[in-house]
Write a protein that holds these residues in place. Sequence first.
Motif, mmCIF file in Angstrom:
data_model
loop_
_atom_site.group_PDB
_atom_site.id
_atom_site.type_symbol
_atom_site.label_atom_id
_atom_site.label_comp_id
_atom_site.label_asym_id
_atom_site.label_seq_id
_atom_site.Cartn_x
_atom_site.Cartn_y
_atom_site.Cartn_z
ATOM 1 N N GLN A 272 -16.220 -14.608 -0.002
ATOM 2 C CA GLN A 272 -15.073 -13.723 -0.171
ATOM 3 C C GLN A 272 -15.423 -12.309 0.302
ATOM 4 N N LEU A 273 -14.506 -11.694 1.011
ATOM 5 C CA LEU A 273 -14.706 -10.319 1.456
ATOM 6 C C LEU A 273 -14.980 -9.394 0.280
ATOM 7 N N SER A 274 -14.343 -9.642 -0.852
ATOM 8 C CA SER A 274 -14.533 -8.790 -2.037
ATOM 9 C C SER A 274 -16.001 -8.638 -2.390
ATOM 10 N N LEU A 277 -17.843 -5.905 -0.055
ATOM 11 C CA LEU A 277 -17.287 -4.567 0.141
ATOM 12 C C LEU A 277 -18.257 -3.456 -0.221
ATOM 13 N N LEU A 285 -13.472 -4.392 8.379
ATOM 14 C CA LEU A 285 -12.193 -3.991 7.783
ATOM 15 C C LEU A 285 -11.220 -3.522 8.863
ATOM 16 N N GLY A 348 -8.979 -9.055 -0.918
ATOM 17 C CA GLY A 348 -10.300 -9.437 -0.451
ATOM 18 C C GLY A 348 -10.742 -10.807 -0.898
ATOM 19 N N PHE A 379 -3.618 -5.124 1.478
ATOM 20 C CA PHE A 379 -5.014 -5.244 1.885
ATOM 21 C C PHE A 379 -5.747 -3.923 1.687
ATOM 22 N N ASP A 382 -6.392 -2.911 -1.891
ATOM 23 C CA ASP A 382 -7.458 -3.677 -2.542
ATOM 24 C C ASP A 382 -8.834 -3.239 -2.042
ATOM 25 N N VAL A 383 -9.061 -3.296 -0.736
ATOM 26 C CA VAL A 383 -10.421 -3.071 -0.238
ATOM 27 C C VAL A 383 -10.855 -1.616 -0.365
#
Length: 487
Positions: A272-274, A277, A285, A348, A379, A382-383
Amino acid sequence: MTLRGADLRFVLPHTVEHAVVLGDGRQPQVRAMAAGLREAGVEVAEATARHGARPDLVVATARCSREALRLPARAHLLLGRPPVDLRLTGRAAHPLLVRGDLGAPRLVLPLVPRTGLRYLLRTSASTSGLVRGASRTAALATRLPVPLGLLAPSRSSATLVLQHGGTDPVPAVLRAAAEVGLRADRPWLLRLGTGDVLQRAVFTVLDGSQPAWVVKFSRVAGYDRSFVDDAAGLALVRAAGGPVAARAPTYLGLVDAGGLTASVETAAAGNQLSLLLHRRPWHLLDSIADWIEDVGRHTAQPGSALEAERARMRRAVIEAGVSVGAPADLVDSVPPIPAVLQHNDLGGWNLITDGRDFTAVDWESARRPGFPIWDLLYFAADVLAQVDGPADTPTRVARVLRVFAGESEHSARLFRWVHSAAGSAGIPTSALGALATLCWIHHSRSAERRAGDLRGAAPAPLGHLASLTGAWLAHPALGVAWRALQR
């Protein structure tokens, strides 16, 4: 959340209708397992009851292994590492690594073969170079004859016990998924998450050392709404083609897994991108923001296609607007703009990446036609709220407000993304504040929709993206005017 206590049942090669739970009832994992099985509709016998027909499952703590194994059953699940050599009992033991508490697991994988463990260690996001080095060392250890006890301590272990020569240890969900092309005999990881009872559990199935298939399934018998919606969303993806389909999984089909709905699709590589980060992967990104803009351009339809969406949002503004201060004419203040395909949940957690490439997953909330720019705003909110490190929901809300108000080091990047996407879609800057307000109102109502599906079950805590509306409208640089962006 009681149902989650029985999540370990999903590693079994069969469904469970009758179970026996042994162990000290004061131990939380024993209580959680018994309560979860009952909530799942399983008939659970108390430890002191006389046992009749052979149960489908006997659950016991490691200390009660000997007593448990004296009871005939289709399968035994021992919580912890048993003190006896199970090979001497004429049974096949399948050791499992459990992340999270045994009574509320977040992830489960078999330790034999070690393919799944190597994959987990290779893809685990780390917080520092030291941890990355430790992960590489641990991954190397899985290729050596290191005792399982060193790879997974007892508190993180469970053991599935089957009769020698009996049922193959392939989980029942994966066996069902073989109907649509999955190789059920491959190594797997089971991610169980921490959300409410309607959160789907997910098997990742490997082919060689790489993920090949994803099997999502419901914990609740008869619940299929998110699966039907996911199939519909991926149908929109297939129809759109181009940059949309290039960044989405391929849907393989829907199956029934012992009364539970399951869906199968191709797997994406990475994590997961989360979880990445904290490394501030700005190039990645920027690439995702560019892709969202490309999707809008590729799927653009005339503004007339938005009439149904405008009508839906007029009702949403009326229902939510009074309490948050949204103007009644908010929707009508948005001039004619193109309609696009929305993912509609592009946080993310729904972007899988290896640090270079990425895939957008979980298209169950997809909508076409939908409002443009929404996916980009969601998006970004969140990021850009997470690149500065972990935080609770109020802190994330405050970070979003600072970024969107031009008060953060990340504001310039956000404004560049938004101005580029708006220019590409022909949206006047003066309309962006109203579009953003409508986006936050829409997402603030997600908890209400989820509560209807939960039917009284406990919901997961509300996240920052569903909590923005009131603070957004009250901020002098934000709201419908979004003065910070105009500057």
